[in-house]
Write an enzyme that holds these catalytic residues in place. Structure first.
Site, PDB file in Angstrom:
ATOM      1  N   HIS A  20       4.207   3.762  -6.778  1.00 51.18           N
ATOM      2  CA  HIS A  20       3.306   2.614  -6.735  1.00 51.18           C
ATOM      3  C   HIS A  20       2.063   2.964  -5.886  1.00 51.18           C
ATOM      4  O   HIS A  20       2.198   3.460  -4.768  1.00 51.18           O
ATOM      5  CB  HIS A  20       4.074   1.440  -6.120  1.00 51.18           C
ATOM      6  CG  HIS A  20       3.334   0.141  -6.113  1.00 51.18           C
ATOM      7  ND1 HIS A  20       2.580  -0.308  -7.174  1.00 51.18           N
ATOM      8  CD2 HIS A  20       3.266  -0.839  -5.168  1.00 51.18           C
ATOM      9  CE1 HIS A  20       2.079  -1.492  -6.871  1.00 51.18           C
ATOM     10  NE2 HIS A  20       2.474  -1.831  -5.667  1.00 51.18           N
ATOM     11  N   SER A  24      -2.227  -3.081  -5.760  1.00 54.48           N
ATOM     12  CA  SER A  24      -1.066  -3.957  -5.641  1.00 54.48           C
ATOM     13  C   SER A  24      -1.524  -5.363  -5.265  1.00 54.48           C
ATOM     14  O   SER A  24      -2.372  -5.924  -5.952  1.00 54.48           O
ATOM     15  CB  SER A  24      -0.113  -3.357  -4.602  1.00 54.48           C
ATOM     16  OG  SER A  24       1.162  -3.840  -4.818  1.00 54.48           O
TER      17      SER A  24
HETATM   18  C1  MCU Z   1       2.074  -5.673  -7.049  1.00 55.55           C
HETATM   19  O1  MCU Z   1       1.761  -6.322  -5.825  1.00 55.55           O
HETATM   20  C2  MCU Z   1       2.752  -6.798  -4.925  1.00 55.55           C
HETATM   21  C3  MCU Z   1       3.776  -7.645  -5.627  1.00 55.55           C
HETATM   22  O2  MCU Z   1       3.120  -8.731  -6.247  1.00 55.55           O
HETATM   23  C4  MCU Z   1       4.778  -8.165  -4.616  1.00 55.55           C
HETATM   24  O3  MCU Z   1       5.809  -8.896  -5.241  1.00 55.55           O
HETATM   25  C5  MCU Z   1       5.409  -7.056  -3.823  1.00 55.55           C
HETATM   26  O4  MCU Z   1       6.114  -7.622  -2.767  1.00 55.55           O
HETATM   27  O5  MCU Z   1       4.378  -6.269  -3.251  1.00 55.55           O
HETATM   28  C6  MCU Z   1       3.452  -5.684  -4.131  1.00 55.55           C
HETATM   29  C7  MCU Z   1       2.538  -4.924  -3.225  1.00 55.55           C
HETATM   30  O6  MCU Z   1       1.545  -5.434  -2.760  1.00 55.55           O
HETATM   31  O7  MCU Z   1       2.947  -3.701  -2.860  1.00 55.55           O
HETATM   32  C8  MCU Z   1       2.202  -2.969  -1.933  1.00 55.55           C
END
Ligand code: MCU
Length: 399
Positions: A344, A211
Site C-alpha cells: 500500500h 490512502s
Molecule cells: C485507503 O485509506 C485508508 C482506509 O480508508 C482506512 O480504512 C484505513 O484504515 O487506512 C487507509 C490508510 O490511510 O492507510 C494509510
C-alpha cells in the site's frame, strides 16, 4: 501592473449585463436537493430537475450543482475565501496569516522551490501529508500538513484543527473538505507573493496524497479549481471508489470499505453523511462526480488491487469518470492506473512513464498524455451507467 490589470478587466466589462445575470440565474444552485432512489451511478448529463446538459455553459452550471449536492450529502459546506490572507517568504518557508471574521490563524508552509523555472516560476506538487510518487526534476514540492488543518484520528476528531479554529467547531465540513479549503489558502499566499519570491507558477500546481490523504488529494482537486493536475494515490473508498459499487461488492462477500464503515472509522466526511451511509442509493451523487468536478483539468488516478480499497469499485467508478471526460471531448486528460502486486502506497516503478506523461503535459507543458486506462478488474459498466442519458459531446479544453 495597474495597466495590465486594467487591460485584463476590459473583456469582462464588455460582457452585456443581461448576459451576466442570465448566466448567474442559470447557475443558481439550490440549498436542498431531494434524495433519490437510483441503483446505478447518478447521471452527470442531467440536472437535478431533469433538464439535459447540452452546452459548455450548462456543464459549468451542472458542475456547480454537483458540488453543492456533494456538499449537502457527504462533504459538508465548502466555505468561500476568507476576508484576508497575508503571506511572507523567508528562505524556503512561507508564513500565512488568515482571517475569518474575528478569528486569525498564522502558520508556516515548507516549500522546495522548483529548479530552473525562470522569471515566471516553475511547477510544484502539493503533498497532502507527504508525497509518495516520484517527482521529476524541475518540479517543486509544497508540504501541506493536513492533520493540523483538520484532524483525522477518529470520528470524534471532527471540529479539531485550524480550519475549525477559524470557522467554528461545529462547522459541517468533513476533514477532506477542510483540507481543500486550507490548500486554497496556501495557493492564495503563493499568488500574493508571486514567482520572484516563491519560485512557483501557480498556473502549474499539482496535488497528491496517498490512502486517507489520497481521498484528501482528490477532494482538493475537485473543490479547488486552481489545481492543474490531481493525482490521488490508492484513495480507495471515500476517494476513487463509488459508494454504491463498494456496497454491491460488500454484499458479494468482499472485504471492502463501505460508507457505513467509513463514518465510524474517521472524520473524513461531514456529520451530514451519517444519515445516508446505510442507503447509498438515495444519494443523488457518487464519486464519479469527483472526476466530473476536476474535469477538464488533468487527473491521474492511481489505485492498487487490495480488497479493502475496492479494485472493482475504483475501476468502474473511474471508468465512469473517464466517460465524463470523453463526453467533454478531453478523455486523455484523465488517466486511471490500477497496478497491483505491491505494498500500500508503494509506487510501482513500471507506472512512472505513464504518470510522467500527465506531469509533463499539465505541469511542464510538454507533449501529450498516454491516455491511460489500466486495470485487471472485471466490471460490468452497464449496471452502473446503463441508464445515463446520451453524452452531450461538448468540447472543452483544459486551461
Ligand atoms: C485507503 O485509506 C485508508 C482506509 O480508508 C482506512 O480504512 C484505513 O484504515 O487506512 C487507509 C490508510 O490511510 O492507510 C494509510
Amino acid at each position: 501592473m495597474i495597466g495590465s490589470l486594467f487591460i485584463m478587466a476590459v473583456p469582462v466589462l464588455a460582457l452585456p449585463a443581461a448576459n451576466i445575470f442570465e448566466r448567474q440565474d442559470a447557475c443558481k444552485a439550490s440549498d436542498n436537493y431531494a434524495a433519490v432512489d437510483v441503483k446505478g451511478l447518478p447521471d452527470p448529463w442531467k440536472f437535478a430537475d431533469g433538464k439535459a446538459v447540452t452546452t459548455a455553459e450548462d456543464w459549468t452550471c451542472r458542475q456547480a450543482e454537483m458540488s453543492k449536492i456533494m456538499q449537502q450529502y457527504e462533504l459538508g459546506d465548502y466555505p468561500p475565501a476568507p476576508e484576508s490572507v497575508s503571506a511572507t517568504m523567508s528562505g524556503n518557508s512561507m508564513s500565512l496569516t488568515i482571517k475569518v471574521g474575528s478569528n486569525t490563524k498564522t502558520l508556516s508552509v515548507a516549500i522546495t522551490k522548483p529548479s530552473g523555472g525562470g522569471a515566471s516560476g516553475g511547477p510544484a506538487i502539493i503533498g497532502v501529508g507527504g508525497i509518495s510518487i516520484p517527482v521529476p526534476a524541475g518540479v517543486g514540492r509544497i508540504n501541506f500538513g493536513n492533520d493540523a488543518c483538520a484532524a483525522q484520528m477518529n470520528p470524534r476528531s471532527h471540529g479539531t484543527g485550524w480550519f475549525f479554529d477559524l470557522h467554528g467547531k461545529s462547522h459541517s465540513a468533513g476533514a477532506t473538505t477542510a483540507w481543500a479549503w486550507c490548500v486554497g489558502r496556501i495557493i492564495d499566499g503563493l499568488e500574493q507573493l508571486g514567482p520572484e519570491k516563491t519560485g512557483i507558477d501557480t498556473k502549474r500546481l499539482g496535488v497528491t496524497g496517498c490512502s486517507r490523504n489520497g481521498k484528501g488529494a482528490f477532494m482538493v482537486g475537485a473543490l479547488e479549481k486552481r489545481i492543474a493536475l490531481t493525482i490521488p494515490q490508492e484513495s480507495g473508498s471515500g476517494g476513487a471508489a463509488c459508494w454504491r459499487i463498494s456496497d454491491s461488492e460488500k454484499s458479494k462477500g468482499k472485504n471492502i470499505q463501505t460508507a457505513g464503515q467509513i463514518v465510524g472509522e474517521n472524520a473524513w466526511f461531514s456529520p451530514k453523511f451519517n444519515s445516508y451511509t446505510s442507503k447509498t442509493t438515495s444519494i443523488p451523487e457518487d464519486h464519479h462526480f469527483l472526476a466530473a468536478l476536476v474535469a477538464p483539468r488533468g487527473l491521474f488516478v492511481i489505485e492498487n488491487d487490495i480488497d479493502w480499497l475496492g479494485p472493482v469499485s475504483t475501476t468502474a467508478c473511474m471508468k465512469a469518470g473517464r466517460m465524463i471526460y470523453e463526453g467533454l471531448g478531453v478523455r486523455p486528460n484523465m488517466g486511471f492506473s490500477l497496478v497491483g502486486g505491491h505494498q500500500h502506497c508503494q509506487f510501482p516503478s513500471a507506472t512512472t512513464e505513464n504518470l510522467n506523461s500527465y506531469i509533463n503535459k499539465f505541469l511542464l507543458g510538454q507533449g501529450q498524455t498516454k491516455d491511460v486506462e489500466t486495470s485487471k478488474a472485471t466490471v460490468s459498466m452497464n449496471d452502473w451507467v446503463g441508464s445515463w442519458s446520451a453524452s452531450p459531446k461538448i468540447s472543452l479544453t483544459a486551461a
